[in-house]
Design a protein around this motif. Structure first.
Motif, short mmCIF file in Angstrom:
data_model
loop_
_atom_site.label_atom_id
_atom_site.label_comp_id
_atom_site.label_asym_id
_atom_site.label_seq_id
_atom_site.Cartn_x
_atom_site.Cartn_y
_atom_site.Cartn_z
N ALA A 149 45.67 14.55 -56.03
CA ALA A 149 44.47 14.97 -55.31
C ALA A 149 44.83 15.72 -54.02
CB ALA A 149 43.61 13.76 -54.99
N ASN A 150 43.90 16.50 -53.54
CA ASN A 150 44.05 17.21 -52.27
C ASN A 150 44.13 16.19 -51.14
OD1 ASN A 150 43.82 18.82 -50.01
ND2 ASN A 150 42.13 20.04 -50.80
N PRO A 151 45.21 16.18 -50.36
CA PRO A 151 45.34 15.19 -49.29
C PRO A 151 44.58 15.57 -48.03
CG PRO A 151 47.27 16.59 -49.31
CD PRO A 151 46.43 17.02 -50.49
N LEU A 152 44.10 16.79 -47.95
CA LEU A 152 43.45 17.28 -46.74
C LEU A 152 41.98 16.91 -46.70
CD1 LEU A 152 44.99 20.88 -46.71
CD2 LEU A 152 45.77 18.89 -45.39
N THR A 153 41.51 16.53 -45.53
CA THR A 153 40.09 16.27 -45.36
C THR A 153 39.34 17.60 -45.25
OG1 THR A 153 40.18 16.24 -42.94
CG2 THR A 153 40.64 14.16 -44.10
N GLY A 154 38.04 17.54 -45.35
CA GLY A 154 37.24 18.75 -45.22
C GLY A 154 37.44 19.43 -43.88
N ARG A 155 37.54 18.66 -42.82
CA ARG A 155 37.73 19.22 -41.47
C ARG A 155 39.11 19.86 -41.35
NH1 ARG A 155 34.24 21.45 -38.07
NH2 ARG A 155 33.59 20.13 -36.34
N GLU A 156 40.12 19.22 -41.92
CA GLU A 156 41.47 19.79 -41.87
C GLU A 156 41.53 21.12 -42.64
OE1 GLU A 156 43.58 15.39 -41.58
OE2 GLU A 156 43.61 16.50 -43.47
N ARG A 157 40.85 21.19 -43.77
CA ARG A 157 40.80 22.44 -44.52
C ARG A 157 40.09 23.52 -43.72
NH1 ARG A 157 39.42 18.87 -48.76
NH2 ARG A 157 37.24 19.54 -48.73
N GLU A 158 39.02 23.15 -43.06
CA GLU A 158 38.26 24.11 -42.26
C GLU A 158 39.13 24.69 -41.14
OE1 GLU A 158 34.07 24.31 -39.70
OE2 GLU A 158 34.97 22.37 -40.19
N VAL A 159 39.88 23.82 -40.46
CA VAL A 159 40.74 24.28 -39.36
C VAL A 159 41.87 25.16 -39.89
CG1 VAL A 159 42.32 23.54 -37.54
CG2 VAL A 159 40.16 22.32 -37.87
N LEU A 160 42.46 24.77 -41.02
CA LEU A 160 43.54 25.59 -41.59
C LEU A 160 43.03 26.96 -42.02
CD1 LEU A 160 45.80 23.29 -43.80
CD2 LEU A 160 46.37 24.40 -41.64
N ARG A 161 41.85 27.00 -42.64
CA ARG A 161 41.29 28.29 -43.04
C ARG A 161 41.08 29.18 -41.82
NH1 ARG A 161 38.36 25.41 -47.25
NH2 ARG A 161 36.74 24.90 -45.74
N ALA A 162 40.56 28.60 -40.76
CA ALA A 162 40.31 29.37 -39.54
C ALA A 162 41.62 29.82 -38.89
CB ALA A 162 39.50 28.53 -38.55
N ALA A 163 42.68 29.02 -39.06
CA ALA A 163 43.97 29.34 -38.45
C ALA A 163 44.75 30.38 -39.23
CB ALA A 163 44.81 28.07 -38.31
#
Length: 212
Positions: A149-163
């Motif tokens: 499974a994806n280990p990243l939370t929704g917020r972590e994915r959001e921050v990575l996408r923005a970064a």
């Protein structure tokens, strides 16, 4: 919803095709158009146009590319599932990333196939989802099970996408309405979970696995 009469009196399945590359979209529409019981009645090039087009054209099945402007095919699938649950969704992708498969199924998609699958296989998938079946590329299914499974939370994915565009922590904080400390914490946690050295590697790894 498949009410139109096709050749020989059979019903015709109304299909929406969402693909941002015009040549690919036209080729898929032409191939599906050869099937006597399938008609492409709507085409869009953006993910955020899918729901309105599906509603206006009263489609039975939506074929969605993953990477599109406006929103991804997976996000569009979730919107369809919430607003038009009777519409079946087939996700098409160029790159068979296990994370995308998991996300697609969680969004309510009924099928997940790679674009280079034979036209007959795609047409068969359309018929199968209408019959209530799920259709998943077996190679991708095995890879998804192996990946986990994806280990990243929704917020972590959001921050990575923005970064991904190289923004500074201050810029990310302003864009996401978070404190710089919170941004740093999300990035640090994502880097640790993905076992990489920096945010650039975190973005690259998460994309490769289909987790963004």
């Amino acid at each position: 919803m498949t009410s139109e009469a096709g050749r020989g009196g059979d019903t015709v399945t109304r299909v929406l095709l969402a693909e941002d590359q015009g040549m690919v979209r036209e080729a898929l529409a032409a191939l599906l158009g050869l099937e006597p019981d399938i008609e492409v009645v709507a085409q869009v090039a953006r993910g955020d146009e899918v729901l309105a087009a599906a509603r206006e054209a009263a489609v039975d099945v939506a074929l969605l590319d993953i990477e599109m402007p406006g929103c991804t095919g997976i996000e569009a699938a979730a919107r369809l599932h919430a607003s038009l649950p009777a519409v079946k969704v087939v996700i098409l992708t160029t790159f068979g990333r296990p994370g995308h498969l998991r996300s697609a199924m969680e969004s309510g998609a009924d099928a997940f196939l790679v674009k280079d699958a034979p036209a007959a296989q795609l047409a068969a998938a359309v018929r199968k989802v209408l019959a209530g079946e799920r259709v998943i590329d077996p190679v991708l299914a095995a890879a998804a099970l192996a990946e986990g499974a994806n280990p990243l939370t929704g917020r972590e994915r959001e921050v990575l996408r923005a970064a991904a565009g190289g923004a500074t922590n201050a810029e990310l904080a302003g864009t996401l309405h978070l404190s710089q400390g919170t941004v740093r914490n999300y990035l640090s946690t994502a880097i640790q979970k993905l076992a990489v050295r920096n945010r650039a590697e975190a973005v690259s790894t998460a994309r490769d696995k289909g987790w963004l």
